[in-house]
Scaffold this active site. Sequence first.
Site, short mmCIF file in Angstrom:
data_model
loop_
_atom_site.label_atom_id
_atom_site.label_comp_id
_atom_site.label_asym_id
_atom_site.label_seq_id
_atom_site.Cartn_x
_atom_site.Cartn_y
_atom_site.Cartn_z
N LYS A 81 0.98 -1.07 -0.02
CA LYS A 81 -0.11 -0.22 -0.04
C LYS A 81 0.84 1.23 0.03
CE LYS A 81 -4.79 0.80 0.43
NZ LYS A 81 -5.69 0.10 0.19
N GLY A 180 -24.38 3.95 2.97
CA GLY A 180 -23.41 4.48 2.13
C GLY A 180 -23.83 3.90 0.69
N VAL A 181 -24.22 4.73 0.04
CA VAL A 181 -24.66 4.45 -1.50
C VAL A 181 -23.74 5.25 -2.51
CG1 VAL A 181 -26.70 3.17 -1.27
CG2 VAL A 181 -26.73 5.81 -1.21
N GLY A 182 -22.50 5.24 -2.27
CA GLY A 182 -21.41 5.78 -3.16
C GLY A 182 -21.13 4.69 -4.33
N VAL A 184 -19.50 2.00 -4.39
CA VAL A 184 -19.83 0.41 -4.45
C VAL A 184 -21.43 0.42 -4.00
CG1 VAL A 184 -19.22 -1.60 -3.22
CG2 VAL A 184 -17.50 0.00 -3.68
N TYR A 186 -24.00 2.32 -4.50
CA TYR A 186 -25.27 2.16 -5.67
C TYR A 186 -25.13 1.20 -6.45
CZ TYR A 186 -27.48 3.96 -9.88
OH TYR A 186 -28.41 3.96 -10.73
P1 NAD Z 1 -17.64 6.35 -1.90
O1 NAD Z 1 -16.90 7.27 -1.22
O2 NAD Z 1 -17.87 6.41 -3.36
O3 NAD Z 1 -19.05 6.04 -1.27
C1 NAD Z 1 -18.87 6.10 0.35
C2 NAD Z 1 -20.37 6.77 0.40
O4 NAD Z 1 -20.75 6.69 1.87
C3 NAD Z 1 -20.63 8.11 0.26
O5 NAD Z 1 -21.52 8.36 -0.62
C4 NAD Z 1 -20.65 8.83 1.32
O6 NAD Z 1 -21.49 9.91 1.19
C5 NAD Z 1 -21.45 7.81 2.39
N1 NAD Z 1 -20.93 8.08 3.69
C6 NAD Z 1 -19.53 8.73 4.45
N2 NAD Z 1 -20.05 8.59 5.66
C7 NAD Z 1 -21.12 8.14 5.90
C8 NAD Z 1 -21.95 7.76 6.99
N3 NAD Z 1 -21.79 8.27 8.30
N4 NAD Z 1 -23.48 7.31 6.90
C9 NAD Z 1 -23.83 7.04 5.64
N5 NAD Z 1 -23.05 7.28 4.52
C10 NAD Z 1 -22.01 7.69 4.47
O7 NAD Z 1 -16.49 4.89 -1.52
P2 NAD Z 1 -16.73 3.55 -2.13
O8 NAD Z 1 -15.68 3.46 -3.41
O9 NAD Z 1 -18.41 3.38 -2.61
O10 NAD Z 1 -16.24 2.76 -1.08
C11 NAD Z 1 -17.31 2.33 0.27
C12 NAD Z 1 -16.37 1.41 1.09
O11 NAD Z 1 -15.80 0.37 0.68
C13 NAD Z 1 -15.27 2.27 1.74
O12 NAD Z 1 -15.09 1.86 3.06
C14 NAD Z 1 -14.12 1.54 0.99
O13 NAD Z 1 -12.72 1.79 1.48
C15 NAD Z 1 -14.39 0.25 0.74
N6 NAD Z 1 -14.00 -0.55 -0.44
C16 NAD Z 1 -14.24 0.07 -1.74
C17 NAD Z 1 -13.84 -0.60 -2.96
C18 NAD Z 1 -14.12 -0.02 -4.25
O14 NAD Z 1 -13.91 -0.80 -5.07
N7 NAD Z 1 -14.62 1.01 -4.47
C19 NAD Z 1 -13.04 -1.97 -2.72
C20 NAD Z 1 -12.92 -2.38 -1.19
C21 NAD Z 1 -13.33 -1.70 -0.17
#
Ligand code: NAD
Length: 368
Positions: A81, A180-182, A184, A186
């Site tokens: 990392k 959290g519907v970002g 992943v 969504y």
């Molecule tokens: P992202 O930033 O796109 O989405 C996260 C969402 O969570 C955002 O919409 C944000 O507004 C929301 N959020 C933040 N704090 C919150 C809270 N207290 N309550 C409700 N919602 C909240 O991130 P992502 O890429 O979707 O990743 C989500 C999680 O999965 C992270 O922990 C990330 O480390 C983990 N992850 C992601 C991937 C990937 O492929 N993107 C892979 C492995 C792990």
Amino acid sequence: MTNLFKLASQMGHEQVVFCQDQVTGLKAIIAIHDTTLGPALGGCRFWNYESEDDALNDVLRLSRGMTYKAAVAGLNLGGGKAVLFGDPQKLKSEALFRAFGRFVNSLGGRYITAEDVNINVDDMEYVALETKYVTGISTHAGSGDPSPYTALGVLYGMKAAVKHRLKRDSLAGLTVSVQGVGHVGYNLCKLLASEKVNLIVSDINAANTRKVQQDFGAQIAENDHILAEKADIFSPCAMGAVLNDETLPMLKAKIVAGAANNQLAEEQRHGQMVQELGILYCPDYVINAGGLINVSHELRGYDPRASEKDTAKIYDTLLKIFEESDRSSIPTHIASDRFAEKRIREVKAVSALNQSVKNQNWIDASRK
Ligand code: NAD
């Protein structure tokens, strides 16, 4: 920065590299945890750490986690990392990412970088101008955004949990609460809607929950009430440490299956607590490995179908972990750690055997 060698040796790191470039303001640490299974692959995150110690602790912990994630996912990759520290808004530039790319290149492929928090595909493309040891880019047959594959892996993980706990093959008719519907979250809701699942969602960004409501008919919950919603599965897809002393007693769902990293606030204590409460916890680094599996495919010629097929293996992996957890009466996160450590131990033994055969051949040849 105190006790670096002590810390790195306690956690089993092979190499920690400090990088700085005065012209661009780059300050980075690359941590290579274990390369027994292959080159260390892991994202780089850009974060405004409060101290250098915080940055070091983060990179050591995250790189170790990548070793376990790759090992359990059956990938021939080690764990690494990188963290870039400072304010991403102020510091991000082409030159900074190219400087970082040159440091990655100097490691000759021992570390392969990818996107993580506050880093996007465009940033990675600057890195790729300086090194071939980069994944998750959209050009040169890259795999692009890993989130849809992470979501797909979470879906397979949920199916495994439902099979194990509820003895059901289908998710249809179940209720899943997604925090959290970002990126992943969504994509996960999209997959769950097509499986006829009832969705309850929360997000601190109201635009995100509105979109999921419009697109998939999800019900919206208050942010601080999502764990208390009546649901079969709770899917944390926002931030870490979501399973803690405060939240666990209010959690209604009996299955936790989500993408967020480091879900257990204190791994041992809360892992135990989850087990005692009769909650089936899908270890985070196992269920969220879809993105890593997807980027790993770039290294052998990217084919999305092959990537999907490998992501589906998360189902069988989790079933084995649940069975081991039941058999040995241990929390699921300990069962998955044991699988990872066993694979690394065995591959190390095979490597040592190969080396001794090579040495013997060399001795025989030199005696002729
Ligand atoms: P992202 O930033 O796109 O989405 C996260 C969402 O969570 C955002 O919409 C944000 O507004 C929301 N959020 C933040 N704090 C919150 C809270 N207290 N309550 C409700 N919602 C909240 O991130 P992502 O890429 O979707 O990743 C989500 C999680 O999965 C992270 O922990 C990330 O480390 C983990 N992850 C992601 C991937 C990937 O492929 N993107 C892979 C492995 C792990």
